[in-house]
Scaffold this motif. Structure first.
Motif, PDB file in Angstrom:
ATOM      1  N   GLU A 144       0.821  -1.218   0.000  1.00  0.00           N
ATOM      2  CA  GLU A 144       0.000   0.000   0.000  1.00  0.00           C
ATOM      3  C   GLU A 144       0.854   1.267   0.000  1.00  0.00           C
ATOM      4  O   GLU A 144       0.548   2.223  -0.717  1.00  0.00           O
ATOM      5  N   ALA A 164      -9.271  -9.476  -1.303  1.00  0.00           N
ATOM      6  CA  ALA A 164      -9.743  -8.169  -1.791  1.00  0.00           C
ATOM      7  C   ALA A 164      -8.834  -7.040  -1.325  1.00  0.00           C
ATOM      8  O   ALA A 164      -8.701  -6.007  -2.009  1.00  0.00           O
ATOM      9  N   THR A 165      -8.192  -7.214  -0.176  1.00  0.00           N
ATOM     10  CA  THR A 165      -7.293  -6.169   0.328  1.00  0.00           C
ATOM     11  C   THR A 165      -6.063  -5.990  -0.554  1.00  0.00           C
ATOM     12  O   THR A 165      -5.515  -4.886  -0.652  1.00  0.00           O
ATOM     13  N   ILE A 167      -6.110  -6.764  -3.988  1.00  0.00           N
ATOM     14  CA  ILE A 167      -6.594  -6.245  -5.268  1.00  0.00           C
ATOM     15  C   ILE A 167      -6.870  -4.749  -5.179  1.00  0.00           C
ATOM     16  O   ILE A 167      -6.579  -3.983  -6.105  1.00  0.00           O
ATOM     17  N   SER A 168      -7.407  -4.297  -4.046  1.00  0.00           N
ATOM     18  CA  SER A 168      -7.758  -2.878  -3.909  1.00  0.00           C
ATOM     19  C   SER A 168      -6.545  -1.974  -3.844  1.00  0.00           C
ATOM     20  O   SER A 168      -6.672  -0.756  -4.015  1.00  0.00           O
ATOM     21  N   ARG A 169      -5.370  -2.515  -3.592  1.00  0.00           N
ATOM     22  CA  ARG A 169      -4.148  -1.723  -3.509  1.00  0.00           C
ATOM     23  C   ARG A 169      -3.405  -1.648  -4.840  1.00  0.00           C
ATOM     24  O   ARG A 169      -2.332  -1.056  -4.904  1.00  0.00           O
ATOM     25  N   GLN A 171      -3.500  -1.353  -9.360  1.00  0.00           N
ATOM     26  CA  GLN A 171      -4.204  -1.088 -10.606  1.00  0.00           C
ATOM     27  C   GLN A 171      -4.298  -2.407 -11.369  1.00  0.00           C
ATOM     28  O   GLN A 171      -3.274  -3.006 -11.688  1.00  0.00           O
ATOM     29  N   ARG A 172      -5.535  -2.821 -11.640  1.00  0.00           N
ATOM     30  CA  ARG A 172      -5.726  -4.147 -12.234  1.00  0.00           C
ATOM     31  C   ARG A 172      -5.896  -4.054 -13.748  1.00  0.00           C
ATOM     32  O   ARG A 172      -6.666  -3.223 -14.246  1.00  0.00           O
TER      33      ARG A 172
END
Length: 591
Positions: A144, A164-165, A167-169, A171-172
């Motif tokens: 992060e 999910a923690t 993936i949310s950090r 850019q996919r």
């Protein structure tokens, strides 16, 4: 000189070399050009679509000595050393073998140190979904808020396994399968530069086999070009990969359409002799019928699938099947494909699946013919065979039968039939029995008088006693023949022939087909102890002939009368028609 595999020799070294990922390439180039590069990226997608290659190109682009720019120069020492894997600040980590929390803690401790050889440290973590839960937790905070000189690029084929923690950090970017056209063009370009002669249809088939993965396509091309000494043809690709040409599927589909089980089994044996896999054959046949269904139901559907090489041939084959038939075939093949995963003998299950499709075709035709014959008879018209090519015709037939049944019910309630421009007057039962029926006249077997004379002999008694065994034997041999033959009942035996009386004409006609007759006569020989021929007659014709024989001079006529019927009583002709249409067992006459 040592040979290098084609997928390694032609691995993209710049963004412009990548195939089929333009939406990702443009986004990354714009980010580098505008100096908006993120600290963490997540590359997800199927295998062989360029995730790791894009990560390495991005690492070179941000560290290029002539940049950072939208493309690495691939000439400066930084680009050359990153390509060779000799830069300590650009590390590619295999998460499948370094998945523990200790490895991630070691990485977290080293992140804080500034790079010594290039501008930015880049950590490429491949197959990141293999990390343990503890390792993900150790990576969270660093991912992060890493130091400004660090970039993380995570690559995975199974992004749904990531927390999910994580993936949310990031850019996919989702990498898609490379299209058939783009793969074929790239393969043709590589063949030209490598000096390989390849047919266009061979390259297209290789692209289809790779299932959208460029690396798989290059591996197959490398293998086949080595086998064929640099000359790749369509037939050689089929032989090397165990593929099946669409012509063989067309022959299988034709045999299913015609109900030719013998031809089907020959084709299956031929495929097995060529070394094909039964489960792969079944899977590809399922795809073939899926494409037929798409082409039949959706205009221009030949553009929706990469498997259709000759749309004209597919359209002709699709026109020969009804929609309902194609739905049944796809559902049946899909069910057997699921069962084949646990089958001990896949070839046997493959053959059973194809024979099931044939039997479904044979069972559907007589039932539809019977429905059409019943509807025609109720209208007073000659029986005709009807083929329902689509659901609309079938629904129209159902509505027509329902209307005719309602009309018949109204006629029964009113006490007579008033239709077709003719009002029938009441007539004695005897006259109605001898009057011509709606259906076509029945054919009488030869030597009927000898059968009548032998209806009480000991041979007939023995056959009648063992008739249940005969029916069981026919059912074990072929259940579809048993469905028709069970309507018959033995009435006499003469030397080498058994006379069987049927209540329904279509049951008799289907039983007399040569293939069905052969099955029954084989069971006769096995269950009755001696070979017998099958001779058939309609039940009403047998009853009339037996009554005429009993009424000869010197004999006393025995006649069974209904308990509610008085001498000279009269009946309506529609009662006789109802008995003819539905059978005596289903008709109940109430005063």
């Amino acid at each position: 000189m040592e040979h290098i595999a084609l997928y390694r020799a032609w691995r993209p070294q710049s963004f412009q070399d990548m195939v089929g990922q333009q939406h990702i390439i443009q986004t990354l180039q714009n980010a580098i050009r505008e100096q908006r590069v993120s600290h963490a990226y997540l590359f997800s997608g199927p295998r062989g679509t360029g995730k790791t290659s894009a990560a390495k190109v991005l690492a070179k682009a941000v560290n290029c000595e002539r940049g950072p720019g939208p493309e690495p120069c691939n000439e400066c020492p930084s680009c050359l050393r990153i390509t060779a894997g000799n830069v300590m600040d650009v590390q590619e980590i295999d998460a499948a073998s370094n998945r523990g929390v200790e490895e991630i803690r070691d990485l977290r401790d080293k992140v804080k140190y500034a790079p010594t050889e290039v501008r930015r440290k880049v950590y490429i973590i491949d197959e990141v979904h293999m990390l343990t839960t503890e390792a993900f937790n150790a990576l969270l905070k660093t991912l992060e808020e890493p130091p400004p000189h660090v970039m993380f690029i995570l690559a995975t084929t199974e992004p749904h396994k990531l927390p999910a923690t994580i993936i949310s950090r990031c850019q996919r970017f989702d990498f898609r399968r490379v299209s058939l056209e783009e793969q074929s063009g790239r393969l043709a370009e590589i063949c030209q530069k490598e000096g390989i002669t390849a047919d266009a249809d061979a390259l297209q088939y290789i692209a289809r086999l790779s299932d959208g993965g460029m690396r798989d396509a290059l591996s197959i091309l490398d293998q086949i070009s080595s086998f064929t000494d640099g000359n790749v043809t369509y037939q050689q690709v089929l032989g090397m990969t165990g593929g099946i040409p669409s012509e063989q599927f067309a022959r299988l589909a034709t045999a299913i359409l015609e109900g030719d089980m013998g031809r089907l089994l020959e084709l299956v044996e031929q495929l097995m002799q060529e070394g094909k896999s039964a489960d792969k054959c079944l899977e590809n046949l399922l795809y073939y019928f899926r494409d037929l269904l798409m082409i039949k139901m959706v205009p221009g559907a030949d553009q929706l699938t990469d498997r259709v090489l000759n749309p004209a041939e597919f359209r002709d084959m699709a026109a020969a099947f009804s929609r309902e038939r194609l739905f049944q075939i796809v559902e049946t093949l899909n069910r057997y494909l699921g069962e084949m995963k646990y089958a001990t003998h896949p070839q046997t299950l493959f053959e059973v699946a194809l024979m099931k499709l044939c039997s479904m075709q044979q069972e559907a035709a007589p039932s539809l013919h019977a429905a059409a014959a019943a509807a025609s008879a109720m209208r007073g018209e000659p029986s005709t065979s009807v083929q329902a090519d689509d659901a609309g015709e079938l629904e129209a037939l159902k509505r027509q039968i329902a209307a005719l049944e309602k009309k018949l019910e109204q006629a029964i309630q009113s006490g007579g039939v008033s239709g077709g421009g003719r009002d029938a007057a009441p007539a004695p039962r005897a006259a109605a029995s001898s009057a011509p029926r709606i259906s076509s006249p029945s054919k009488l077997p030869p030597q009927l008088d000898k059968f009548i004379a032998g209806k009480d002999n000991p041979d007939f008694a023995a056959v009648y006693k063992q008739w249940s065994l005969v029916l069981q034997g026919v059912k074990e041999e072929k259940v579809t023949v048993h469905a028709w033959f069970v309507d018959g009942e033995p009435v006499s035996v003469m030397e080498d022939a058994v006379l069987v009386a049927f209540k329904n004409t279509i049951h008799r006609d289907t039983t007399e087909k040569p293939a069905n007759r052969q099955v029954i006569e084989n069971v006769f020989a096995a269950r009755l102890g001696k070979p017998y021929r099958l001779v058939t007659i309609m039940q009403r014709d047998w009853n009339e002939a037996a009554q005429k024989s009993a009424a000869q001079p010197g004999t006393e006529e025995l006649r069974l009368e209904h308990e509610h019927e008085e001498a000279g009583a009269k009946t309506e002709p529609w009662i006789d028609e109802a008995i003819q249409l539905f059978g005596e067992d289903l008709v109940v006459i109430k005063e």
